[in-house]
Design a protein around this motif. Sequence first.
Motif, mmCIF file in Angstrom:
data_model
loop_
_atom_site.group_PDB
_atom_site.id
_atom_site.type_symbol
_atom_site.label_atom_id
_atom_site.label_comp_id
_atom_site.label_asym_id
_atom_site.label_seq_id
_atom_site.Cartn_x
_atom_site.Cartn_y
_atom_site.Cartn_z
ATOM 1 N N ASN A 132 34.339 64.432 -1.545
ATOM 2 C CA ASN A 132 35.143 63.973 -0.723
ATOM 3 C C ASN A 132 34.633 64.049 0.541
ATOM 4 O OD1 ASN A 132 37.630 62.645 0.216
ATOM 5 N ND2 ASN A 132 38.695 64.699 0.541
ATOM 6 N N GLU A 133 33.856 63.134 0.855
ATOM 7 C CA GLU A 133 33.065 62.866 2.299
ATOM 8 C C GLU A 133 32.539 61.467 2.306
ATOM 9 O OE1 GLU A 133 29.905 65.625 1.984
ATOM 10 O OE2 GLU A 133 28.967 64.580 0.332
ATOM 11 N N TYR A 163 28.522 51.419 2.087
ATOM 12 C CA TYR A 163 29.178 52.766 2.648
ATOM 13 C C TYR A 163 30.444 52.994 1.700
ATOM 14 C CZ TYR A 163 33.444 54.272 5.388
ATOM 15 O OH TYR A 163 34.400 55.174 5.775
ATOM 16 N N VAL A 164 30.732 54.258 1.472
ATOM 17 C CA VAL A 164 31.816 54.719 0.988
ATOM 18 C C VAL A 164 32.730 55.665 1.651
ATOM 19 C CG1 VAL A 164 32.584 56.146 -1.084
ATOM 20 C CG2 VAL A 164 30.433 54.836 -1.244
ATOM 21 N N ILE A 223 16.877 66.250 4.587
ATOM 22 C CA ILE A 223 16.464 66.577 5.627
ATOM 23 C C ILE A 223 17.441 67.637 6.284
ATOM 24 C CG2 ILE A 223 15.932 66.173 8.167
ATOM 25 C CD1 ILE A 223 15.220 63.521 7.490
ATOM 26 N N THR A 224 18.775 67.415 6.404
ATOM 27 C CA THR A 224 19.784 68.286 6.472
ATOM 28 C C THR A 224 20.757 68.103 5.430
ATOM 29 O OG1 THR A 224 20.957 66.934 7.952
ATOM 30 C CG2 THR A 224 19.205 68.228 9.036
ATOM 31 N N GLN A 225 22.032 69.199 5.592
ATOM 32 C CA GLN A 225 23.088 68.615 4.784
ATOM 33 C C GLN A 225 23.561 67.437 4.769
ATOM 34 O OE1 GLN A 225 25.921 71.953 5.474
ATOM 35 N NE2 GLN A 225 24.489 73.332 3.967
ATOM 36 N N LYS A 271 25.874 61.635 5.757
ATOM 37 C CA LYS A 271 27.270 61.975 5.188
ATOM 38 C C LYS A 271 28.008 62.510 6.384
ATOM 39 C CE LYS A 271 25.069 63.335 0.673
ATOM 40 N NZ LYS A 271 24.756 64.473 -0.289
ATOM 41 N N PHE A 272 29.469 62.292 6.323
ATOM 42 C CA PHE A 272 30.238 62.721 7.424
ATOM 43 C C PHE A 272 31.578 62.739 6.919
ATOM 44 C CE2 PHE A 272 29.672 58.051 7.818
ATOM 45 C CZ PHE A 272 30.937 57.658 8.100
#
Length: 414
Positions: free
Chosen positions: A57-58, A106-107, A369-371, A413-414
Amino acid sequence: MRNIFVFLLLTTALFGGGYRIPETSLNAVALGAANVAHISGADAAYYNPANMAFMKNEALIELGVIYIGLNNVNYQGSYTSASGATTSGHNINATREDFFIPTLHYVSQGIDGVRLGVSLVTPAGLSKRWQDAPAVYSSEEFTLKTIELNPSIAYRISDTLGAAFGLRAIYTDGVVKSTSPISSRDMSGDSVDFGYNLALSYKPTSELEFALTYRSRVDLTSKGDATLFYRDMTNAFGGGAGATYSSFSSASVSVPVPAILNIAAAYTFPSKTTLEFVYERNYWSAYEELDFNYGSGVDPVTNIVFGNPVAKNFKDTDAFRFGVTQELDALRLMGGVVIDKTPVPNETIGFELPDSDSLSLSLGTRYQITQKINIGLAALYSMREDRRVSNASLQGEYSDANVLIVSSAVEYKF
């Protein structure tokens, strides 16, 4: 109205069989578009929106650039004109083509089992240009540009079943030119046309995944302008030998982007290795003929010369896609193999689309690279078979039609 007059569509991509472009994301390039059942990135919005229902859920967004390089196709052989005159010994090459295509996927985050997705891609297109006779008589330039906006919505029916529905809006823009000693044609036009897509995902276990997707046929109903010229050297139309006829007129034509059915299965082993197989059915038989319609201002003679329907008689084809993914902590490795058949029959193949069966190999990688951010690079090489052709116009062979695709992308991701 600029640049498509879907005679152009005959020209399009020399990979993906016919004029489709199946590889419209980094994952798709890396896996040879075997990214339908096992897909959890932003490009699920395009390749299998039903899988959005099972994703974390992101929100995700992927921005990418795809490079496509088309070899300068070679033709060796003879040519027979409509009047029956035959010339032999031709050895000519099409112009090499290089393109850069941006992509976006995009999701959204999920709300009560519902996810939204949007993709902006190029589903078909590219170009074929020739500078030498006899190819310039029919295909001096055929250029096609398309942009598809594909919003979709997914719903998680149960812990193992998800479904999705989407809308396809395709903008088309292109041009066609031909020049011979007695005639010329210069046409352009554009259109916006609509279709839909459906998807179903079934995950009986955490390791085993199945998917069924369908993208509807979209008829590109291009409208634009045409400048036509013809010199009657045989007095066939009663105006005297050498009489000339010309027109500037509105023009329209409809050409299909075929419906596509994908049936996919994937299995993930304890080693975090995933194998996926996709059977793809392309319903090219919808493309029976190319029929130009001109406006009331067209000269009757040029309407006869340029307005008669051109038989295409494409056939339905199968593609077989195999992909492998290996997860290694922050690194993902991917590879693919594609076996694809051409829909273009021997009887109607020409300089505008010298298509042939192909075998494609692909490789790619993503690095976390990062989460929140990962980047990737992928490449696919499509090896086109040399094709012997024997029909009313051509007696010879096409060769050197290979295609290179390179993709880079960043996902957030956000």
